[in-house]
Scaffold this motif. Sequence first.
Motif, PDB file in Angstrom:
ATOM      1  N   ILE A   3     110.032  57.205  77.094  1.00  0.00           N
ATOM      2  CA  ILE A   3     109.525  57.356  75.739  1.00  0.00           C
ATOM      3  C   ILE A   3     108.539  56.226  75.467  1.00  0.00           C
ATOM      4  N   LEU A   4     107.427  56.572  74.849  1.00  0.00           N
ATOM      5  CA  LEU A   4     106.389  55.598  74.516  1.00  0.00           C
ATOM      6  C   LEU A   4     106.430  55.292  73.031  1.00  0.00           C
ATOM      7  N   TYR A   8      99.872  52.070  65.992  1.00  0.00           N
ATOM      8  CA  TYR A   8      98.448  52.415  65.881  1.00  0.00           C
ATOM      9  C   TYR A   8      97.747  51.477  64.907  1.00  0.00           C
ATOM     10  N   GLY A   9      96.691  50.823  65.384  1.00  0.00           N
ATOM     11  CA  GLY A   9      95.914  49.931  64.542  1.00  0.00           C
ATOM     12  C   GLY A   9      94.432  50.229  64.629  1.00  0.00           C
ATOM     13  N   ASP A  10      93.680  49.670  63.704  1.00  0.00           N
ATOM     14  CA  ASP A  10      92.235  49.915  63.674  1.00  0.00           C
ATOM     15  C   ASP A  10      91.516  49.272  64.858  1.00  0.00           C
ATOM     16  N   ALA A  11      91.951  48.087  65.265  1.00  0.00           N
ATOM     17  CA  ALA A  11      91.269  47.371  66.348  1.00  0.00           C
ATOM     18  C   ALA A  11      92.079  47.354  67.639  1.00  0.00           C
ATOM     19  N   ARG A  12      93.396  47.314  67.497  1.00  0.00           N
ATOM     20  CA  ARG A  12      94.291  47.264  68.650  1.00  0.00           C
ATOM     21  C   ARG A  12      95.465  48.193  68.402  1.00  0.00           C
ATOM     22  N   THR A  13      95.935  48.823  69.472  1.00  0.00           N
ATOM     23  CA  THR A  13      97.100  49.699  69.388  1.00  0.00           C
ATOM     24  C   THR A  13      98.147  49.187  70.363  1.00  0.00           C
ATOM     25  N   GLY A  14      99.322  48.878  69.831  1.00  0.00           N
ATOM     26  CA  GLY A  14     100.406  48.365  70.645  1.00  0.00           C
ATOM     27  C   GLY A  14     101.189  49.486  71.302  1.00  0.00           C
ATOM     28  N   LEU A  15     101.655  49.222  72.526  1.00  0.00           N
ATOM     29  CA  LEU A  15     102.430  50.185  73.296  1.00  0.00           C
ATOM     30  C   LEU A  15     103.698  49.532  73.825  1.00  0.00           C
ATOM     31  N   SER A  16     104.738  50.339  73.974  1.00  0.00           N
ATOM     32  CA  SER A  16     105.978  49.898  74.587  1.00  0.00           C
ATOM     33  C   SER A  16     106.634  51.118  75.214  1.00  0.00           C
ATOM     34  N   ILE A  17     107.173  50.971  76.424  1.00  0.00           N
ATOM     35  CA  ILE A  17     107.792  52.093  77.131  1.00  0.00           C
ATOM     36  C   ILE A  17     109.283  51.826  77.267  1.00  0.00           C
ATOM     37  N   SER A  18     110.070  52.863  77.070  1.00  0.00           N
ATOM     38  CA  SER A  18     111.514  52.722  77.254  1.00  0.00           C
ATOM     39  C   SER A  18     111.859  52.677  78.732  1.00  0.00           C
ATOM     40  N   ASP A  19     113.042  52.138  79.021  1.00  0.00           N
ATOM     41  CA  ASP A  19     113.565  52.244  80.374  1.00  0.00           C
ATOM     42  C   ASP A  19     113.969  53.711  80.582  1.00  0.00           C
ATOM     43  N   ALA A  25     113.603  49.189  74.936  1.00  0.00           N
ATOM     44  CA  ALA A  25     112.146  49.218  74.855  1.00  0.00           C
ATOM     45  C   ALA A  25     111.616  48.012  75.615  1.00  0.00           C
ATOM     46  N   GLY A  26     110.538  48.193  76.358  1.00  0.00           N
ATOM     47  CA  GLY A  26     109.965  47.084  77.113  1.00  0.00           C
ATOM     48  C   GLY A  26     108.544  47.367  77.507  1.00  0.00           C
ATOM     49  N   SER A  27     108.047  46.617  78.466  1.00  0.00           N
ATOM     50  CA  SER A  27     106.683  46.757  78.984  1.00  0.00           C
ATOM     51  C   SER A  27     105.634  46.774  77.876  1.00  0.00           C
ATOM     52  N   PRO A  28     105.681  45.803  76.952  1.00  0.00           N
ATOM     53  CA  PRO A  28     104.709  45.826  75.861  1.00  0.00           C
ATOM     54  C   PRO A  28     103.285  45.561  76.350  1.00  0.00           C
ATOM     55  N   ALA A 121     101.806  44.763  70.191  1.00  0.00           N
ATOM     56  CA  ALA A 121     102.726  45.105  71.275  1.00  0.00           C
ATOM     57  C   ALA A 121     104.171  44.848  70.855  1.00  0.00           C
ATOM     58  N   VAL A 122     104.395  43.742  70.151  1.00  0.00           N
ATOM     59  CA  VAL A 122     105.743  43.441  69.667  1.00  0.00           C
ATOM     60  C   VAL A 122     106.158  44.478  68.621  1.00  0.00           C
TER      61      VAL A 122
END
Length: 138
Positions: A3-4, A8-19, A25-28, A121-122
Amino acid sequence: MKILGVDYGDARTGLSISDPTGLLAGSPSVIPEWNRDKLLEKLTTFICENKIERVVLGYPKNMDGSVGERAEKCAQLANDLTAQTGVPVVLWDERRTTVEAHQILHQAGKKAKQHRKNVDAVAATLILQGYLDSQRLR
């Protein structure tokens, strides 16, 4: 199921993937992108390359629970992601996650100027972990 989580942001979008078990949640990471169409393309590629089976997208409701312009943008991104990838997107109430992300970074000893690089990412990790925790409680 992978699961991702997405902030969502205007300049940067943070991501994190579940195990794979859906417990943590990890891999930010962050996608630095201002252009929405390019962001959609990058997210679509990321989802396909990482074999993501569900997306949890932060849904920034106003503090009174109403839906504003930012939440509407997120809902449209959710629709577009599902149309592009066929992957279901869950909108997840993300009120106060950015504030909490700043607090976490501050407690970790990061200077306020350094927060900008990592806060999305956090926040994505907090969004995803909140969703994962709610699924275990069912």
